[in-house]
Design a protein around this motif. Structure first.
Motif, PDB file in Angstrom:
ATOM      1  N   PRO A 155       0.925  -1.415   0.018  1.00 11.37           N
ATOM      2  CA  PRO A 155       0.041   0.085  -0.009  1.00 11.37           C
ATOM      3  C   PRO A 155       1.042   1.307  -0.106  1.00 11.37           C
ATOM      4  CG  PRO A 155      -0.829  -1.666   1.641  1.00 11.37           C
ATOM      5  CD  PRO A 155       0.441  -2.018   1.095  1.00 11.37           C
ATOM      6  N   GLY A 156       0.405   2.037  -0.913  1.00 12.76           N
ATOM      7  CA  GLY A 156       1.036   3.666  -0.807  1.00 12.76           C
ATOM      8  C   GLY A 156       2.306   3.751  -1.564  1.00 12.76           C
ATOM      9  N   GLY A 157       2.582   2.503  -2.460  1.00 16.36           N
ATOM     10  CA  GLY A 157       4.158   2.422  -3.044  1.00 16.36           C
ATOM     11  C   GLY A 157       3.748   1.763  -4.307  1.00 16.36           C
ATOM     12  N   ALA A 158       4.892   1.769  -5.248  1.00 17.41           N
ATOM     13  CA  ALA A 158       4.796   0.845  -6.519  1.00 17.41           C
ATOM     14  C   ALA A 158       5.254  -0.395  -6.189  1.00 17.41           C
ATOM     15  CB  ALA A 158       5.573   1.358  -7.453  1.00 17.41           C
ATOM     16  N   GLU A 159       5.768  -0.988  -4.900  1.00 21.34           N
ATOM     17  CA  GLU A 159       6.584  -2.113  -4.646  1.00 21.34           C
ATOM     18  C   GLU A 159       5.553  -3.278  -4.708  1.00 21.34           C
ATOM     19  OE1 GLU A 159       6.778   0.616  -2.650  1.00 21.34           O
ATOM     20  OE2 GLU A 159       8.892   1.152  -2.626  1.00 21.34           O
ATOM     21  N   THR A 160       6.005  -4.641  -5.037  1.00 18.30           N
ATOM     22  CA  THR A 160       5.210  -5.532  -4.488  1.00 18.30           C
ATOM     23  C   THR A 160       6.096  -6.600  -3.779  1.00 18.30           C
ATOM     24  OG1 THR A 160       4.614  -5.796  -6.767  1.00 18.30           O
ATOM     25  CG2 THR A 160       4.351  -7.622  -5.845  1.00 18.30           C
TER      26      THR A 160
ATOM     27  N   GLY B  53       3.902  -5.562  13.022  1.00 16.90           N
ATOM     28  CA  GLY B  53       4.673  -6.402  11.981  1.00 16.90           C
ATOM     29  C   GLY B  53       4.342  -7.839  12.240  1.00 16.90           C
ATOM     30  N   LEU B  54       3.595  -8.582  11.445  1.00 10.73           N
ATOM     31  CA  LEU B  54       3.427  -9.911  11.664  1.00 10.73           C
ATOM     32  C   LEU B  54       4.474 -10.836  11.226  1.00 10.73           C
ATOM     33  CD1 LEU B  54       1.854 -12.533  12.625  1.00 10.73           C
ATOM     34  CD2 LEU B  54       0.483 -11.924  10.540  1.00 10.73           C
TER      35      LEU B  54
ATOM     36  N   LEU C 213      -0.385  -4.637   8.370  1.00 10.41           N
ATOM     37  CA  LEU C 213      -1.016  -3.756   7.444  1.00 10.41           C
ATOM     38  C   LEU C 213      -1.618  -4.641   6.075  1.00 10.41           C
ATOM     39  CD1 LEU C 213      -1.893  -0.927   6.195  1.00 10.41           C
ATOM     40  CD2 LEU C 213       0.419  -0.913   5.398  1.00 10.41           C
ATOM     41  N   LEU C 214      -0.767  -5.692   5.798  1.00  6.96           N
ATOM     42  CA  LEU C 214      -1.277  -6.410   4.681  1.00  6.96           C
ATOM     43  C   LEU C 214      -2.130  -7.672   4.864  1.00  6.96           C
ATOM     44  CD1 LEU C 214       2.191  -6.263   2.827  1.00  6.96           C
ATOM     45  CD2 LEU C 214       0.157  -5.133   2.267  1.00  6.96           C
ATOM     46  N   PRO C 215      -3.297  -7.831   4.260  1.00  7.95           N
ATOM     47  CA  PRO C 215      -4.098  -8.980   4.476  1.00  7.95           C
ATOM     48  C   PRO C 215      -3.408 -10.297   3.654  1.00  7.95           C
ATOM     49  CG  PRO C 215      -5.179  -6.901   3.773  1.00  7.95           C
ATOM     50  CD  PRO C 215      -4.181  -6.705   3.660  1.00  7.95           C
ATOM     51  N   ALA C 216      -2.624  -9.907   2.919  1.00  4.66           N
ATOM     52  CA  ALA C 216      -1.960 -11.012   2.170  1.00  4.66           C
ATOM     53  C   ALA C 216      -0.995 -11.794   3.360  1.00  4.66           C
ATOM     54  CB  ALA C 216      -0.996 -10.882   0.896  1.00  4.66           C
TER      55      ALA C 216
ATOM     56  N   VAL D 161      -5.912  -6.115  11.334  1.00  6.56           N
ATOM     57  CA  VAL D 161      -5.517  -5.763  10.132  1.00  6.56           C
ATOM     58  C   VAL D 161      -5.366  -4.329   9.902  1.00  6.56           C
ATOM     59  CG1 VAL D 161      -5.390  -6.161   7.762  1.00  6.56           C
ATOM     60  CG2 VAL D 161      -6.052  -8.134   9.172  1.00  6.56           C
ATOM     61  N   ILE D 162      -4.336  -3.701  10.454  1.00  6.62           N
ATOM     62  CA  ILE D 162      -4.453  -2.128  10.446  1.00  6.62           C
ATOM     63  C   ILE D 162      -2.723  -1.558  10.474  1.00  6.62           C
ATOM     64  CG2 ILE D 162      -4.175  -2.194  12.799  1.00  6.62           C
ATOM     65  CD1 ILE D 162      -6.147   0.067  12.975  1.00  6.62           C
ATOM     66  N   ASP D 163      -2.539  -0.537   9.956  1.00  5.43           N
ATOM     67  CA  ASP D 163      -1.456   0.167   9.942  1.00  5.43           C
ATOM     68  C   ASP D 163      -0.949   0.380  11.564  1.00  5.43           C
ATOM     69  OD1 ASP D 163       0.907   1.664  10.018  1.00  5.43           O
ATOM     70  OD2 ASP D 163       0.237   3.077   8.456  1.00  5.43           O
ATOM     71  N   VAL D 164       0.090  -0.256  12.351  1.00  8.86           N
ATOM     72  CA  VAL D 164       0.246   0.019  13.490  1.00  8.86           C
ATOM     73  C   VAL D 164       0.334   1.584  13.844  1.00  8.86           C
ATOM     74  CG1 VAL D 164       2.865   0.302  13.041  1.00  8.86           C
ATOM     75  CG2 VAL D 164       1.746  -0.765  15.437  1.00  8.86           C
ATOM     76  N   ALA D 165       0.800   2.481  12.884  1.00  4.04           N
ATOM     77  CA  ALA D 165       0.783   3.737  13.210  1.00  4.04           C
ATOM     78  C   ALA D 165      -0.474   4.394  13.704  1.00  4.04           C
ATOM     79  CB  ALA D 165       1.253   4.597  12.064  1.00  4.04           C
ATOM     80  N   ILE D 166      -1.664   3.846  13.206  1.00  2.00           N
ATOM     81  CA  ILE D 166      -2.957   4.424  13.704  1.00  2.00           C
ATOM     82  C   ILE D 166      -3.294   3.934  15.190  1.00  2.00           C
ATOM     83  CG2 ILE D 166      -5.428   3.900  13.052  1.00  2.00           C
ATOM     84  CD1 ILE D 166      -4.686   3.594  10.244  1.00  2.00           C
ATOM     85  N   ILE D 167      -2.579   2.738  15.504  1.00  2.00           N
ATOM     86  CA  ILE D 167      -2.906   2.284  16.934  1.00  2.00           C
ATOM     87  C   ILE D 167      -2.173   3.430  17.737  1.00  2.00           C
ATOM     88  CG2 ILE D 167      -2.481   0.739  18.786  1.00  2.00           C
ATOM     89  CD1 ILE D 167      -3.104  -1.273  16.457  1.00  2.00           C
ATOM     90  N   LEU D 168      -0.892   3.761  17.165  1.00  2.00           N
ATOM     91  CA  LEU D 168       0.032   4.404  18.246  1.00  2.00           C
ATOM     92  C   LEU D 168      -0.575   5.934  18.161  1.00  2.00           C
ATOM     93  CD1 LEU D 168       3.687   3.597  17.041  1.00  2.00           C
ATOM     94  CD2 LEU D 168       2.243   2.674  18.704  1.00  2.00           C
TER      95      LEU D 168
END
Length: 224
Positions: free
Chosen positions: A13-18, A69-70, A94-97, A123-130
């Motif tokens: 998410p938020g980038g061009a990487e895979t 981070g899982l 963050l990533l459901p995959a 399933v969330i960005d840890v930054a939101i929790i912080l």
């Protein structure tokens, strides 16, 4: 030699990487555009991240731990092995995959930590929790991207800024522990942790644990 087999991929998410999951025999690898983020044969420093932080919670009756981070589940498994039956471990991924991989082909690597009743998966960005939870955790463990020098997502950079560290401090209970994994040492980051209101211990951990391997850095930062 057995060739690597691509099992699955997912956009970052938020980038061009895979992000890509590979398998070679019993070995698994998660990579982003050619750079390996983690390997099932090399998780000694991820184990150490959790073991070092959770050892400091041994006297608490019901410790509450946040893991950002899982990965392949090794950090969560190591934390659970050090925590008592009344503990709560919140895992933010963050990533459901990545969650699907841990519930599927990777499930047995770390002993199925997501099936432990003490674990709550978000399933969330840890930054939101912080940013939204105040004084809720006895320890926060961050194994996001590659540490302060990230590879996968520019949005992760915030976690390692002064603002991100202050938010992490606010999410900790008094005397709580912020533990951060990094592929490399970073004296400037150690200084930033102190400026954000932490006392700091730096611990070098080997990628393969007692078997050696690359030296990684773990910061154990206690809220003052």
């Amino acid at each position: 030699m057995i060739p690597w087999q691509l099992l699955d991929s997912a956009p970052v998410p938020g980038g061009a990487e895979t992000l890509r999951l590979y398998r070679r025999g019993a070995e698994f690898s998660i990579r982003v555009d050619g750079d390996e983020l983690m390997n099932s044969r090399v998780h000694g420093s991820e184990d150490a991240l959790a073991e070092l932080a959770c050892a400091r919670l041994a006297r608490l009756p019901s410790p509450r731990v946040l893991i950002g981070g899982l990965g392949m589940g090794y950090t969560a498994a190591a934390a659970l092995s050090r925590l008592n039956a009344q503990a709560e471990v919140v895992v933010a991924e963050l990533l459901p995959a990545v969650v699907a991989w841990n519930r599927g082909v990777l499930a047995g690597l770390a002993g199925n930590p997501l099936d432990d009743g003490r674990v709550s998966l978000r399933v969330i960005d840890v930054a939101i929790i912080l940013k939204t939870e105040q004084q809720g955790y006895d320890a926060i463990l961050l194994d996001v991207d590659n540490g302060p020098e990230g590879l996968t997502r520019s949005g992760n950079d915030w976690l390692y800024t002064r603002g991100g560290l202050i938010a992490a401090r606010a999410a900790l209970k008094p005397s709580g522990i912020l533990a951060i994994w990094s592929a490399t040492s970073d004296p400037a980051f150690s200084k930033l942790l102190r400026q954000a209101g932490f006392t700091v211990e730096e611990v070098a951990a080997r990628a393969r644990g007692r078997k050696g391997g690359s030296r990684h850095m773990i910061w154990l930062a206690q809220r003052e």
